[in-house]
Scaffold this active site. Structure first.
Site, PDB file in Angstrom:
ATOM      1  N   HIS A 172      -8.258  21.903  10.377  1.00  0.00           N
ATOM      2  CA  HIS A 172      -9.209  22.978  10.057  1.00  0.00           C
ATOM      3  C   HIS A 172      -8.486  24.175   9.469  1.00  0.00           C
ATOM      4  O   HIS A 172      -7.352  24.474   9.839  1.00  0.00           O
ATOM      5  CB  HIS A 172     -10.016  23.413  11.290  1.00  0.00           C
ATOM      6  CG  HIS A 172      -9.163  23.725  12.479  1.00  0.00           C
ATOM      7  ND1 HIS A 172      -8.614  22.757  13.284  1.00  0.00           N
ATOM      8  CD2 HIS A 172      -8.754  24.908  13.006  1.00  0.00           C
ATOM      9  CE1 HIS A 172      -7.911  23.321  14.245  1.00  0.00           C
ATOM     10  NE2 HIS A 172      -7.977  24.633  14.089  1.00  0.00           N
ATOM     11  N   HIS A 222      -8.656  28.278   9.173  1.00  0.00           N
ATOM     12  CA  HIS A 222      -9.247  29.492   9.746  1.00  0.00           C
ATOM     13  C   HIS A 222      -9.440  30.487   8.599  1.00  0.00           C
ATOM     14  O   HIS A 222      -8.485  30.791   7.889  1.00  0.00           O
ATOM     15  CB  HIS A 222      -8.293  30.152  10.745  1.00  0.00           C
ATOM     16  CG  HIS A 222      -8.028  29.376  11.985  1.00  0.00           C
ATOM     17  ND1 HIS A 222      -8.641  29.661  13.177  1.00  0.00           N
ATOM     18  CD2 HIS A 222      -7.189  28.336  12.240  1.00  0.00           C
ATOM     19  CE1 HIS A 222      -8.190  28.835  14.118  1.00  0.00           C
ATOM     20  NE2 HIS A 222      -7.305  28.021  13.575  1.00  0.00           N
TER      21      HIS A 222
END
Ligand code: AMP
Length: 140
Positions: free
Chosen positions: A102, A104
């Site tokens: 992922h 951020h």
């Protein structure tokens, strides 16, 4: 290490756990971090299983960055930050705590230090309102 298909982001992707969804397309999902380091802190995930950058295929990498840019523009419009930090951790020793790749996206506000990473749950109603605003901007 083998990909753990029961990690929390895999469960969110399967619809087994809730999230404050901001944007979704066939290859990616973006939602608000429940322990935001700043207002608007958003996570962008590929839907394909990949633990980290080393395992991410080129197609998923391109899709995640495309979505990241799109969401970044919406964050800028919604939150009017003074800047935006993009972070991404690979491996526990690098600070990764959820083992599905992922990005951020962390809006930055002048004079405001980041809150701690992965600590301090945000108010659910506030996150819901912020996510709705972002979905409207993104037509998602
Ligand atoms: P990392 O250390 O890069 O693996 O970051 C994981 C991030 O996921 C942290 O910032 C957590 O606050 C966030 N997080 C953990 N569980 C959830 C969840 N259920 N929904 C949204 N964000 C989460």
């Amino acid at each position: 290490m083998a990909y753990d298909s029961n990690n929390i982001f895999a469960r969110i992707l399967r619809g087994e756990a809730p999230c404050h969804r901001v944007y979704e397309d066939t290859a990616t999902l973006a939602f608000l971090d429940v322990m935001p380091q700043s207002d608007g802190h958003t996570l962008v995930l590929p839907k394909a299983a990949a633990e980290n950058l080393f395992e991410l295929d080129d197609e998923a990498a391109a899709a995640v960055m495309r979505t990241g840019k799109r969401v970044a523009l919406a964050l800028r419009e919604a939150f009017r930050p003074d800047g935006l930090t993009v972070m991404q951790f690979n491996g526990a020793d690098a600070g990764q705590t959820v083992f599905h790749f992922h990005l951020h996206l962390v809006p930055r506000y002048a004079g405001q230090p980041l809150r701690s990473h992965g600590r301090g749950m945000a108010d659910g109603a506030l996150l819901a309102e912020q996510a709705a605003r972002l979905r409207t901007l993104l037509g998602s």
